[in-house]
Design a protein around this motif. Sequence first.
Motif, PDB file in Angstrom:
ATOM      1  N   MET A   1       0.724  -1.287  -0.009  1.00 36.89           N
ATOM      2  CA  MET A   1      -0.153  -0.052   0.112  1.00 36.89           C
ATOM      3  C   MET A   1       1.016   1.168   0.081  1.00 36.89           C
ATOM      4  O   MET A   1       1.962   1.198   0.374  1.00 36.89           O
ATOM      5  N   ARG A   2       0.244   2.036  -0.421  1.00 42.28           N
ATOM      6  CA  ARG A   2       0.780   3.551  -0.375  1.00 42.28           C
ATOM      7  C   ARG A   2       0.947   4.096   1.206  1.00 42.28           C
ATOM      8  O   ARG A   2      -0.543   3.882   1.741  1.00 42.28           O
ATOM      9  N   ARG A   3       1.771   4.184   1.808  1.00 46.76           N
ATOM     10  CA  ARG A   3       1.748   4.932   3.252  1.00 46.76           C
ATOM     11  C   ARG A   3       0.777   6.198   3.298  1.00 46.76           C
ATOM     12  O   ARG A   3       1.187   7.015   2.803  1.00 46.76           O
ATOM     13  N   MET A   4      -0.065   6.142   4.327  1.00 47.67           N
ATOM     14  CA  MET A   4      -0.708   7.369   4.549  1.00 47.67           C
ATOM     15  C   MET A   4      -0.126   7.959   5.655  1.00 47.67           C
ATOM     16  O   MET A   4       0.389   7.605   6.796  1.00 47.67           O
ATOM     17  N   PRO A   5      -0.151   9.266   5.662  1.00 51.96           N
ATOM     18  CA  PRO A   5       0.391  10.349   6.682  1.00 51.96           C
ATOM     19  C   PRO A   5      -0.505  10.368   8.055  1.00 51.96           C
ATOM     20  O   PRO A   5      -1.666  10.604   8.061  1.00 51.96           O
ATOM     21  N   GLU A   6       0.060   9.936   9.154  1.00 47.95           N
ATOM     22  CA  GLU A   6      -0.733   9.511  10.373  1.00 47.95           C
ATOM     23  C   GLU A   6      -1.386  10.741  10.929  1.00 47.95           C
ATOM     24  O   GLU A   6      -2.485  10.905  11.307  1.00 47.95           O
ATOM     25  N   ASP A   7      -0.837  12.104  10.575  1.00 47.72           N
ATOM     26  CA  ASP A   7      -1.464  13.266  11.198  1.00 47.72           C
ATOM     27  C   ASP A   7      -2.819  13.722  10.328  1.00 47.72           C
ATOM     28  O   ASP A   7      -3.318  14.689  10.895  1.00 47.72           O
ATOM     29  N   ARG A   8      -2.905  12.993   9.481  1.00 54.28           N
ATOM     30  CA  ARG A   8      -4.084  13.237   8.644  1.00 54.28           C
ATOM     31  C   ARG A   8      -5.144  12.304   8.728  1.00 54.28           C
ATOM     32  O   ARG A   8      -6.244  12.226   7.852  1.00 54.28           O
ATOM     33  N   ARG A   9      -4.987  11.537   9.469  1.00 55.42           N
ATOM     34  CA  ARG A   9      -6.226  10.487   9.973  1.00 55.42           C
ATOM     35  C   ARG A   9      -7.518  11.527  10.394  1.00 55.42           C
ATOM     36  O   ARG A   9      -7.321  12.414  11.323  1.00 55.42           O
ATOM     37  N   LEU A  10      -8.642  11.073  10.091  1.00 59.19           N
ATOM     38  CA  LEU A  10      -9.922  11.734  10.663  1.00 59.19           C
ATOM     39  C   LEU A  10     -10.068  11.807  11.879  1.00 59.19           C
ATOM     40  O   LEU A  10     -10.334  12.937  12.628  1.00 59.19           O
ATOM     41  N   SER A  11      -9.717  10.698  12.585  1.00 59.25           N
ATOM     42  CA  SER A  11      -9.835  10.586  14.334  1.00 59.25           C
ATOM     43  C   SER A  11      -8.942  11.712  14.854  1.00 59.25           C
ATOM     44  O   SER A  11      -9.133  12.531  15.870  1.00 59.25           O
ATOM     45  N   THR A  12      -7.623  11.846  14.126  1.00 60.54           N
ATOM     46  CA  THR A  12      -6.788  12.875  14.815  1.00 60.54           C
ATOM     47  C   THR A  12      -7.225  14.166  14.543  1.00 60.54           C
ATOM     48  O   THR A  12      -7.061  14.973  15.321  1.00 60.54           O
ATOM     49  N   LEU A  13      -7.640  14.392  13.364  1.00 61.54           N
ATOM     50  CA  LEU A  13      -8.209  15.793  12.997  1.00 61.54           C
ATOM     51  C   LEU A  13      -9.224  16.297  13.999  1.00 61.54           C
ATOM     52  O   LEU A  13      -9.391  17.340  14.644  1.00 61.54           O
ATOM     53  N   VAL A  14     -10.313  15.310  14.194  1.00 59.00           N
ATOM     54  CA  VAL A  14     -11.324  15.630  15.315  1.00 59.00           C
ATOM     55  C   VAL A  14     -10.856  15.641  16.679  1.00 59.00           C
ATOM     56  O   VAL A  14     -11.297  16.768  17.358  1.00 59.00           O
ATOM     57  N   LYS A  15      -9.982  14.879  17.026  1.00 62.95           N
ATOM     58  CA  LYS A  15      -9.384  15.105  18.417  1.00 62.95           C
ATOM     59  C   LYS A  15      -8.696  16.459  18.654  1.00 62.95           C
ATOM     60  O   LYS A  15      -8.774  17.187  19.779  1.00 62.95           O
ATOM     61  N   GLU A  16      -7.971  16.952  17.634  1.00 60.50           N
ATOM     62  CA  GLU A  16      -7.180  18.210  17.816  1.00 60.50           C
ATOM     63  C   GLU A  16      -8.171  19.512  17.507  1.00 60.50           C
ATOM     64  O   GLU A  16      -7.697  20.552  17.610  1.00 60.50           O
ATOM     65  N   GLY A  17      -9.291  18.973  17.111  1.00 60.48           N
ATOM     66  CA  GLY A  17     -10.473  20.169  17.268  1.00 60.48           C
ATOM     67  C   GLY A  17     -10.548  20.882  15.824  1.00 60.48           C
ATOM     68  O   GLY A  17     -11.155  21.947  15.699  1.00 60.48           O
ATOM     69  N   GLU A  18     -10.013  20.234  14.747  1.00 59.13           N
ATOM     70  CA  GLU A  18      -9.832  21.035  13.540  1.00 59.13           C
ATOM     71  C   GLU A  18     -11.440  20.882  13.004  1.00 59.13           C
ATOM     72  O   GLU A  18     -12.262  19.990  13.232  1.00 59.13           O
ATOM     73  N   ASP A  19     -11.800  21.922  12.047  1.00 61.55           N
ATOM     74  CA  ASP A  19     -12.757  21.996  11.178  1.00 61.55           C
ATOM     75  C   ASP A  19     -12.983  20.959  10.496  1.00 61.55           C
ATOM     76  O   ASP A  19     -12.039  20.956   9.128  1.00 61.55           O
ATOM     77  N   VAL A  20     -13.864  19.800  10.411  1.00 62.94           N
ATOM     78  CA  VAL A  20     -13.781  18.856   9.439  1.00 62.94           C
ATOM     79  C   VAL A  20     -15.128  18.821   8.561  1.00 62.94           C
ATOM     80  O   VAL A  20     -15.236  17.988   7.881  1.00 62.94           O
ATOM     81  N   SER A  21     -15.674  19.928   8.579  1.00 60.38           N
ATOM     82  CA  SER A  21     -16.772  20.077   7.713  1.00 60.38           C
ATOM     83  C   SER A  21     -16.874  19.800   6.159  1.00 60.38           C
ATOM     84  O   SER A  21     -17.670  18.839   5.725  1.00 60.38           O
ATOM     85  N   GLU A  22     -15.746  20.326   5.839  1.00 58.84           N
ATOM     86  CA  GLU A  22     -15.637  20.052   4.419  1.00 58.84           C
ATOM     87  C   GLU A  22     -15.048  18.563   4.100  1.00 58.84           C
ATOM     88  O   GLU A  22     -15.698  18.144   3.063  1.00 58.84           O
ATOM     89  N   VAL A  23     -14.590  17.922   4.942  1.00 58.59           N
ATOM     90  CA  VAL A  23     -14.158  16.564   4.898  1.00 58.59           C
ATOM     91  C   VAL A  23     -15.420  15.570   4.942  1.00 58.59           C
ATOM     92  O   VAL A  23     -15.649  14.734   4.129  1.00 58.59           O
TER      93      VAL A  23
END
Length: 481
Positions: free
Chosen positions: A84-106
């Motif tokens: 597989m192509r390796r995915m960046p850990e810091d771009r997991r949806l769970s990580t973004l939610v936990k960090e309080g980022e706005d995920v509306s567009e996602v």
Amino acid sequence: MSAFDEFAAVHETHIGVVFLVGERAYKLKKPVNLEFVDFSTPQRRLAACRREVELNRRLSPDVYLGVSEVSDVDGGPADYLVVMRRMPEDRRLSTLVKEGEDVSEVVDRLARMIAAFHSTAARGEEISAEGGRDAIRQRWCDSFDQVRQVGVLDGDLTAEIERLTLDFLAGREPMFRRRIAAGRVLDGHGDLLTDDVFCLDDGPRVLDCLEFDDRLRWLDGLDDIAFLAMDLERLGATESARRLLDRYAEFAADPAPASLRHHYIAYRAFVRAKVACLRATQGDAASRRTAREYADLALRHLRAGRPRLIMVGGLPGTGKSTVAGLVADELGAVLLSTDRLRKELAGRSPRESAAAEYQRGIYAPEHTERTYGELLRRASELLAEGETVVLDASWIRADDRTEAERTAARAHSEVVALRCVAPAEVAAQRMRERHGDVSDADPRIAAAMSRDVDSWPSASDIDTSGTPARSLAQALRVLVD
């Protein structure tokens, strides 16, 4: 390699190992034979690797690169890897939610992506069978049995979840049958979790669908997306979860009732509760608390998703139609009114006057009986489809109320009775000020009706002498209790 914190890392599960090296991820199947999966031979592992790539390329073709053979020192095949192509850990949806980022567009992009995926997913008789009411009930019952055996969750909590679940399923067979007929049951992902969604600049990548048991992927599309909504809610992103389901409904043109959303979220939460229970028995102390949290989430949605028959009654001028409309709007329920239905059955437009003496014209007893009969027939159909129904009527006769209760009981639905009351002078003033209203009643009719009112001890009184907002607040308190 700036995209990754570590050049290499290893992650292990009970059925596999993932090796992260540079820009690649390599997944190895363990040679295990468990109750739900058999990877005991190289041939089985090769088949599983190929199947994983095939299925996951449906959503992320540029991530699943293929299957590689690993050679032994003598040149013979040792095993097989999913590359597989390796995915960046810091771009997991769970990580973004936990960090309080706005995920509306996602969330919007995910809803559109999954709806499009579902529109072309495989369908068929064998797949449809897994989305039927009986198949869903069996999966629930299997989970209840497993949870009871391990004894991690409180027995009363599990019992309430089971009771609400089985009541919902018992009364909703037509809804599930209609979902199948509409092509809503399909070969989906089966395991949509925020940990397996990566939010890249050019769009989300969804990984790790269930490949080891086809039946676990054969499900209602709403069930599929509800798994991700449940996981978002678990992380505290309740609004994002609601947005995901709303957008999915829009993109998939899915008119599912709110009760079915709640049911599938509850199902997914209870499945995770079951997994946590099993981990707790294996010595993971933290899983006991996790199991309770998932079970509580399931219970909240089962309670919120109960289809109910809400009777809003009262004499003319007491504001019952106003309250009924406000309650229906607040709950997203279907509103049925005897005033409108009576004129529909008589071939009249709703606001056409049919004023007559008490119990004369279209208000004669035979017309009233026909009106209530049709009201409850329609309510029965709606309850079976998972809708909550608000019935706006005077409900002065005990026999009509009894039949409404029987209608709800046949649909395994709860009944709530609200009686609107107001001072006589307030009600009379309201009737005098009405113009072009659906109701034809005047103070004389109201006085005559008041002499025929049967006792209604099960009803909760709603004082409508104040503002509509105040009346609604009273009604919602009753409904919450």
